[in-house]
Motif scaffolding. Structure first.
Motif, PDB file in Angstrom:
ATOM      1  N   ASN A 227       0.819  -1.232   0.000  1.00  0.00           N
ATOM      2  CA  ASN A 227       0.000   0.000   0.000  1.00  0.00           C
ATOM      3  C   ASN A 227       0.845   1.271   0.000  1.00  0.00           C
ATOM      4  OD1 ASN A 227      -2.500  -1.323   0.048  1.00  0.00           O
ATOM      5  ND2 ASN A 227      -2.253  -1.739   2.247  1.00  0.00           N
ATOM      6  N   GLY A 228       2.162   1.112  -0.037  1.00  0.00           N
ATOM      7  CA  GLY A 228       3.050   2.261   0.155  1.00  0.00           C
ATOM      8  C   GLY A 228       2.950   3.335  -0.910  1.00  0.00           C
ATOM      9  N   PHE A 229       2.720   2.922  -2.163  1.00  0.00           N
ATOM     10  CA  PHE A 229       2.690   3.946  -3.214  1.00  0.00           C
ATOM     11  C   PHE A 229       1.456   4.835  -3.062  1.00  0.00           C
ATOM     12  CE2 PHE A 229       2.263   5.629  -7.578  1.00  0.00           C
ATOM     13  CZ  PHE A 229       3.532   6.137  -7.726  1.00  0.00           C
ATOM     14  N   ARG A 230       0.319   4.200  -2.802  1.00  0.00           N
ATOM     15  CA  ARG A 230      -0.900   5.007  -2.643  1.00  0.00           C
ATOM     16  C   ARG A 230      -0.799   5.892  -1.406  1.00  0.00           C
ATOM     17  NH1 ARG A 230      -5.020   1.554  -1.995  1.00  0.00           N
ATOM     18  NH2 ARG A 230      -3.811  -0.229  -2.710  1.00  0.00           N
ATOM     19  N   ILE A 231      -0.209   5.375  -0.335  1.00  0.00           N
ATOM     20  CA  ILE A 231      -0.012   6.187   0.872  1.00  0.00           C
ATOM     21  C   ILE A 231       0.885   7.380   0.547  1.00  0.00           C
ATOM     22  CG2 ILE A 231       1.083   6.179   3.157  1.00  0.00           C
ATOM     23  CD1 ILE A 231       0.164   3.242   3.439  1.00  0.00           C
ATOM     24  N   ALA A 232       1.978   7.099  -0.190  1.00  0.00           N
ATOM     25  CA  ALA A 232       2.919   8.173  -0.557  1.00  0.00           C
ATOM     26  C   ALA A 232       2.235   9.236  -1.417  1.00  0.00           C
ATOM     27  CB  ALA A 232       4.105   7.577  -1.314  1.00  0.00           C
ATOM     28  N   MET A 233       1.415   8.789  -2.364  1.00  0.00           N
ATOM     29  CA  MET A 233       0.742   9.728  -3.272  1.00  0.00           C
ATOM     30  C   MET A 233      -0.322  10.533  -2.529  1.00  0.00           C
ATOM     31  SD  MET A 233       1.978   9.687  -6.303  1.00  0.00           S
ATOM     32  CE  MET A 233       3.649   9.194  -6.014  1.00  0.00           C
ATOM     33  N   ASN A 234      -1.034   9.866  -1.628  1.00  0.00           N
ATOM     34  CA  ASN A 234      -2.049  10.604  -0.867  1.00  0.00           C
ATOM     35  C   ASN A 234      -1.393  11.651   0.032  1.00  0.00           C
ATOM     36  OD1 ASN A 234      -4.765   9.812  -1.596  1.00  0.00           O
ATOM     37  ND2 ASN A 234      -4.163   7.761  -0.968  1.00  0.00           N
ATOM     38  N   GLY A 235      -0.226  11.332   0.564  1.00  0.00           N
ATOM     39  CA  GLY A 235       0.508  12.343   1.314  1.00  0.00           C
ATOM     40  C   GLY A 235       0.861  13.534   0.432  1.00  0.00           C
ATOM     41  N   LEU A 236       1.287  13.222  -0.777  1.00  0.00           N
ATOM     42  CA  LEU A 236       1.742  14.287  -1.689  1.00  0.00           C
ATOM     43  C   LEU A 236       0.603  15.207  -2.148  1.00  0.00           C
ATOM     44  CD1 LEU A 236       4.407  12.579  -3.986  1.00  0.00           C
ATOM     45  CD2 LEU A 236       4.756  14.528  -2.464  1.00  0.00           C
ATOM     46  N   ASN A 237      -0.615  14.711  -2.199  1.00  0.00           N
ATOM     47  CA  ASN A 237      -1.704  15.610  -2.617  1.00  0.00           C
ATOM     48  C   ASN A 237      -1.725  16.860  -1.745  1.00  0.00           C
ATOM     49  OD1 ASN A 237      -2.643  13.947  -4.696  1.00  0.00           O
ATOM     50  ND2 ASN A 237      -3.929  12.756  -3.303  1.00  0.00           N
ATOM     51  N   GLY A 238      -1.684  16.646  -0.435  1.00  0.00           N
ATOM     52  CA  GLY A 238      -1.672  17.791   0.480  1.00  0.00           C
ATOM     53  C   GLY A 238      -0.349  18.538   0.433  1.00  0.00           C
ATOM     54  N   GLY A 239       0.751  17.788   0.261  1.00  0.00           N
ATOM     55  CA  GLY A 239       2.059  18.442   0.156  1.00  0.00           C
ATOM     56  C   GLY A 239       2.101  19.397  -1.022  1.00  0.00           C
ATOM     57  N   ARG A 240       1.514  18.985  -2.122  1.00  0.00           N
ATOM     58  CA  ARG A 240       1.503  19.841  -3.324  1.00  0.00           C
ATOM     59  C   ARG A 240       0.737  21.138  -3.071  1.00  0.00           C
ATOM     60  NH1 ARG A 240       0.880  14.503  -7.312  1.00  0.00           N
ATOM     61  NH2 ARG A 240       3.116  14.026  -7.195  1.00  0.00           N
ATOM     62  N   LEU A 241      -0.359  21.038  -2.336  1.00  0.00           N
ATOM     63  CA  LEU A 241      -1.089  22.271  -1.986  1.00  0.00           C
ATOM     64  C   LEU A 241      -0.202  23.185  -1.155  1.00  0.00           C
ATOM     65  CD1 LEU A 241      -4.583  20.911  -0.821  1.00  0.00           C
ATOM     66  CD2 LEU A 241      -3.961  21.847  -3.064  1.00  0.00           C
ATOM     67  N   ASN A 242       0.462  22.592  -0.163  1.00  0.00           N
ATOM     68  CA  ASN A 242       1.268  23.419   0.746  1.00  0.00           C
ATOM     69  C   ASN A 242       2.442  24.066   0.014  1.00  0.00           C
ATOM     70  OD1 ASN A 242      -0.457  22.507   2.704  1.00  0.00           O
ATOM     71  ND2 ASN A 242       1.014  21.098   3.636  1.00  0.00           N
ATOM     72  N   ILE A 243       3.026  23.337  -0.925  1.00  0.00           N
ATOM     73  CA  ILE A 243       4.150  23.917  -1.667  1.00  0.00           C
ATOM     74  C   ILE A 243       3.668  25.112  -2.500  1.00  0.00           C
ATOM     75  CG2 ILE A 243       5.629  23.449  -3.693  1.00  0.00           C
ATOM     76  CD1 ILE A 243       6.894  22.659  -1.025  1.00  0.00           C
ATOM     77  N   ALA A 244       2.493  24.970  -3.093  1.00  0.00           N
ATOM     78  CA  ALA A 244       1.926  26.116  -3.832  1.00  0.00           C
ATOM     79  C   ALA A 244       1.711  27.283  -2.876  1.00  0.00           C
ATOM     80  CB  ALA A 244       0.614  25.710  -4.493  1.00  0.00           C
ATOM     81  N   ALA A 245       1.202  26.974  -1.677  1.00  0.00           N
ATOM     82  CA  ALA A 245       0.987  28.032  -0.684  1.00  0.00           C
ATOM     83  C   ALA A 245       2.303  28.717  -0.324  1.00  0.00           C
ATOM     84  CB  ALA A 245       0.342  27.443   0.568  1.00  0.00           C
TER      85      ALA A 245
END
Ligand code: FAD
Ligand code: 2MC
Length: 378
Positions: A227-245
């Motif tokens: 399940n690691g890839f999906r966990i990693a990608m789900n983490g990145l969804n929010g990370g991508r928002l924060n980086i834009a912020a």
């Protein structure tokens, strides 16, 4: 959503106060000396910024993504590099909160939410960045442990962080053969590469994490094998928002500094601020940031709502926000003339910090791949 209520405003104001008092006055010095201010990070933890969207039972603030992007925009007005590290720490803490067992949450999250413990996120490898599902770090079961072997490249906070949420391969098959692990810094067989010399983000270290038969208890497997890839990608969804912020906050500071500078600077018998052509530049900069902010808040609301289009909205907001932020900061440098190129004016540091936001947490080309797939239905 666009008019903040008292609570929402207070959350953003707390982050701004922290940035004004503790980040902005020190940001140039930290950049120059490559200083990672762990003491200041702990103060962020004491204000609830170590587990912004982590449950309250383990010391988190249990806020929404919408609150988080406002926090990261305000933090990055003081220093985008430190704000971005706090975002990465939050991403790792959220992954443990969301996918961890009760025992893992109890073991790690009280320390992470207070930022007594710092966390990093380790996906990228020397040979594999954008094509993350092709990673080759191996995790082999050995009794009650896993033995991890491989190299993680470009790991933010490495060497200073206490905990690494690290993706490794437990099976041969592509994305579904990847598992996530909670790897403590003192794991036998784990070491770090040299601190990379880089263009920006100098206030936080970037190092390899090297695993040579690193022995990690099987209890540290996060979310089950495969399940690691999906966990990693789900983490990145929010990370991508924060980086834009973080790009928006840095760019907003560059814009504010430009207005102040142009009010003082005279050329051809008038203030720069009175020049209509340059006023149009300021108008376009303000418009770009407002458009990016509007998309960012929309994407954050989609992530909060677990909307079906959340992945592509997060990718759009990341691509658009980090491009807008960099362009505005670079324009601000131009508006300062030669002084913009001097370190002491604080603009060139913002340009250097924001440049990498177009590359990391998924390059802006990969963001287009994600959005394009949703457009063409692939
Ligand atoms: P590549 O994947 O080799 O890409 C090279 C170029 O090709 C890019 O322009 C890319 O967009 C383009 N490209 C590749 N594939 C396609 C395609 N299909 N279509 C169009 N264009 C394509 N990683 C972590 O795991 N944790 C961290 O904490 C972390 N921190 C970082 C900090 C810094 C300062 C930096 C520079 C990087 C960090 N990274 C981290 C790694 C970062 O996520 C990667 O650098 C990024 O994902 C790109 O991977 P790459 O560098 O291997 O580039
Ligand atoms: N959110 C949730 N799930 C996702 C997802 C996302 N954003 N992206 C992919 N997935 C799922 C997808 O739904 C699929 O699930 P399932 O197996 O259930 O069908 C699985 O993951 C595999 O996805 P794909 O089939 O789309 O995989 P593919 O290999 O074709 O492409 C791609 C994936 C390119 C989108 C991904 O590799 C990617 O995002 N690459 C960029 C890597 C990156 O962002 N690195 C950042 C490192 S961290 C960093 O830089 C820091 C500074 C911290």
């Amino acid at each position: 959503m666009f008019v903040l209520d008292d609570d929402e405003q207070a959350i953003a104001d707390t982050a701004r106060g922290f940035a004004d008092e503790l980040l902005a006055p020190n940001a140039l010095e930290w950049d120059e000396h490559k200083h990672f201010p762990v003491d200041v990070l702990r103060k962020a933890g004491s204000l609830g910024m170590g587990g912004i969207y982590v449950g309250e039972d383990v010391g988190g603030s249990a806020l929404r993504r919408l609150d988080a992007v406002r926090i990261f925009e305000q933090l990055s007005t003081g220093c985008p590099a430190i704000a971005a590290y706090i975002s990465i720490h939050n991403m790792a803490a959220w992954m443990i909160d969301s996918y961890g067992t009760a025992a893992q949450r109890d073991r790690w999250l009280p320390g992470l939410t207070s930022m007594d413990l710092l966390a990093s996120y380790a996906l990228t490898e020397p040979g594999v960045g954008s094509d993350a599902a092709a990673l080759s770090t191996k995790a082999v079961r050995d009794g009650d442990d896993y033995l991890l072997t491989g190299v993680k490249q470009f790991i933010s906070g490495a060497g200073s962080s206490d905990v690494y949420v690290l993706m490794a391969r437990t099976d041969d098959a592509g994305a579904r053969g990847i598992s996530a692990f909670i790897v403590p810094a003192d794991t036998p067989g784990l070491s770090f590469g040299a601190n990379e010399k880089k263009m920006g983000w100098n206030a936080q270290p970037t190092r390899q994490v090297i695993l040579d038969q690193a022995r990690v208890p099987a209890d540290n497997l996060l979310g089950g094998e495969g399940n690691g890839f999906r966990i990693a990608m789900n983490g990145l969804n929010g990370g991508r928002l924060n980086i834009a912020a973080c790009s928006l906050g840095g760019a907003q500071t560059a814009l504010d500094k430009s207005v102040a500078y142009m009010a003082e600077r005279k050329a051809f018998g008038a203030r720069l601020l009175d020049n209509a052509a340059l006023q149009f530049d300021l108008a376009d900069m303000r418009t770009s940031l407002e458009a990016a902010r509007t998309l960012l808040w929309r994407a954050a609301a989609a992530l909060d709502a677990d909307a079906p289009d959340k992945v592509e909205l997060c990718a759009m907001a990341k691509r658009f926000g980090t491009d807008a932020g960099f362009e505005v900061a670079n324009k601000a440098l131009q508006l300062h003339g030669g002084y913009g190129y001097l370190t002491e004016y604080g603009i060139e540091k913002i340009v250097r910090d924001l440049r990498v936001h177009q590359i990391l947490e998924g390059t802006n080309e990969i963001m287009r791949v994600v959005v394009a797939r949703s457009v063409v239905g692939a």
